[in-house]
Write an enzyme that holds these catalytic residues in place. Structure first.
Site, PDB file in Angstrom:
ATOM      1  N   GLU A   1     193.723 103.956  67.422  1.00  0.00           N
ATOM      2  CA  GLU A   1     193.459 103.132  68.613  1.00  0.00           C
ATOM      3  C   GLU A   1     194.667 102.254  68.938  1.00  0.00           C
ATOM      4  O   GLU A   1     195.259 101.630  68.040  1.00  0.00           O
ATOM      5  CB  GLU A   1     192.221 102.240  68.372  1.00  0.00           C
ATOM      6  CG  GLU A   1     191.934 101.306  69.551  1.00  0.00           C
ATOM      7  CD  GLU A   1     190.572 100.642  69.500  1.00  0.00           C
ATOM      8  OE1 GLU A   1     189.777 100.917  68.580  1.00  0.00           O
ATOM      9  OE2 GLU A   1     190.308  99.833  70.417  1.00  0.00           O
TER      10      GLU A   1
ATOM     11  N   LYS B   1     182.084 105.364  60.008  1.00  0.00           N
ATOM     12  CA  LYS B   1     183.494 105.063  60.322  1.00  0.00           C
ATOM     13  C   LYS B   1     183.803 103.665  59.813  1.00  0.00           C
ATOM     14  O   LYS B   1     182.947 102.765  59.917  1.00  0.00           O
ATOM     15  CB  LYS B   1     183.733 105.152  61.831  1.00  0.00           C
ATOM     16  CG  LYS B   1     185.152 104.755  62.234  1.00  0.00           C
ATOM     17  CD  LYS B   1     185.494 105.141  63.657  1.00  0.00           C
ATOM     18  CE  LYS B   1     184.989 104.192  64.719  1.00  0.00           C
ATOM     19  NZ  LYS B   1     185.462 102.801  64.577  1.00  0.00           N
TER      20      LYS B   1
ATOM     21  N   ASP C   1     180.704  99.815  66.907  1.00  0.00           N
ATOM     22  CA  ASP C   1     180.394  98.382  66.893  1.00  0.00           C
ATOM     23  C   ASP C   1     180.800  97.731  68.220  1.00  0.00           C
ATOM     24  O   ASP C   1     180.554  96.545  68.446  1.00  0.00           O
ATOM     25  CB  ASP C   1     181.020  97.678  65.684  1.00  0.00           C
ATOM     26  CG  ASP C   1     182.528  97.788  65.635  1.00  0.00           C
ATOM     27  OD1 ASP C   1     183.129  98.420  66.526  1.00  0.00           O
ATOM     28  OD2 ASP C   1     183.124  97.225  64.680  1.00  0.00           O
ATOM     29  N   SER C   2     181.372  98.541  69.131  1.00  0.00           N
ATOM     30  CA  SER C   2     181.555  98.087  70.516  1.00  0.00           C
ATOM     31  C   SER C   2     180.191  97.748  71.130  1.00  0.00           C
ATOM     32  O   SER C   2     180.121  97.073  72.163  1.00  0.00           O
ATOM     33  CB  SER C   2     182.248  99.161  71.356  1.00  0.00           C
ATOM     34  OG  SER C   2     181.638 100.420  71.164  1.00  0.00           O
TER      35      SER C   2
ATOM     36  N   ASP D   1     179.322 103.244  63.043  1.00  0.00           N
ATOM     37  CA  ASP D   1     180.349 102.295  62.595  1.00  0.00           C
ATOM     38  C   ASP D   1     179.815 101.384  61.506  1.00  0.00           C
ATOM     39  O   ASP D   1     178.719 100.807  61.647  1.00  0.00           O
ATOM     40  CB  ASP D   1     180.753 101.401  63.780  1.00  0.00           C
ATOM     41  CG  ASP D   1     182.169 101.650  64.242  1.00  0.00           C
ATOM     42  OD1 ASP D   1     182.962 102.244  63.481  1.00  0.00           O
ATOM     43  OD2 ASP D   1     182.475 101.258  65.381  1.00  0.00           O
TER      44      ASP D   1
END
Ligand code: KIV
Length: 292
Positions: A190, A121, A53-54, A92
């Site tokens: 992360e 994810k 989703d970046s 994602d």
């Protein structure tokens, strides 16, 4: 590594047993959002592509990841899947696609799987267990994501390193164990101190994939645009740039613009030409545009 030899297809069950302490090489995951990006990642030999989703920040120009929808991720997952990479495609689940109910989560995940993902994810620990269990029960491989979870940016008060206190580190270990127990085949860690990532990695029998989590994870993930220097406005501490494609691209486009403005592009070799007799019939000989 770049090879034309066909590679063995990566699968979630194969990734699940891949712990670095067993002597295995660390896993490599890279984000990609379209077919050319997927081809680059696959030809370079990565194990997993994450349609992250970046996407929101590095492709769509938003300030955080909260703006992308399941439809956006599905659209980009389909583009990645059309490249037919042999690495595992993980998509994602975006914010609010798995926060309401297991039924909602399944409906949203099925859109990503039908678009071409082989796993999904999601972010968060024990409070996401009902969603993880529902997905696993529906035969959808799930990757967890703990630590600095960007979809919680407002709840965390910004993009901040997590797990710095003893209690927070132990909470991360407990979350990771719960996700692994619920059936996650891997867990992204992360933005956590490397010692904490080491603790978590030792505590679970599924691979941890680190980003800003030091060298003790079972694999690493970075964002495509960061690795290649396409995104050059922000440089988080954990990013290593392996190219400067933004600079190269600006220089190339400036060169193209100068060639057009200077009359150097296109050249004869870059143009189509009439057959000599047609040019003659049209009276073009001697006009400077004569057929060649
Ligand atoms: O969306 C993304 O790129 C991610 C990685 C940072 C793990 O979730």
């Amino acid at each position: 590594m770049s090879s034309t030899a066909p590679r063995t297809r990566r699968t979630a069950p194969a990734i699940r047993g891949h712990k670095a302490h067993d002597g295995a090489e660390p896993l490599v995951m890279l984000t990609a959002y379209d077919a050319p990006g997927a081809r680059i990642a696959d030809e370079a030999g990565v194990d997993m592509i994450l349609v992250g989703d970046s996407l929101a920040m590095v492709v769509l120009g938003y300030a955080d990841t909260l703006q992308v929808t399941t439809a956006d991720i599905a659209h980009h997952t389909a583009a990645v899947a059309r490249a037919k990479p042999s690495c595992l495609i993980v998509a994602d689940l975006p914010w609010m696609s798995y926060h309401v109910s297991p039924a909602d989560t399944l409906a949203n995940a099925s859109l990503l799987i039908r678009a071409g993902a082989q796993a999904v994810k999601l972010e968060g620990g024990r409070k996401r267990l009902p969603m993880v269990e529902a997905l696993v029960d529906a035969e959808i491989p799930v990757m967890g994501h703990l630590g600095l979870t960007p979809q919680s940016v407002h709840a965390m008060g910004g993009f901040k390193v997590q797990g710095r206190s003893t209690e927070a580190a132990m909470e991360l270990v407990a979350d990771a164990k719960a996700l692994a127990h619920a059936g996650c085949f891997a867990i992204v860690l992360e933005g956590v101190p490397d010692e904490v990532a080491r603790l978590v990695t030792a505590a679970v029998d599924v691979p941890t994939i680190g980003i800003g989590a030091g060298p003790h994870c079972d694999g690493q993930v970075l964002v495509f645009h960061d690795v290649l220097g396409i995104e050059d406005r922000i440089a988080p501490k954990f990013v290593r740039r392996y190219a400067s494609l933004k600079d190269d691209a600006v220089a190339a486009v400036a060169h193209y613009a100068a060639d057009v403005r200077g009359g150097q592009f296109p050249a004869a070799a870059e143009s189509y030409h009439l057959a000599a007799e047609v040019a003659e019939t049209l009276g073009l000989y001697g006009s400077g545009a004569a057929a060649r």
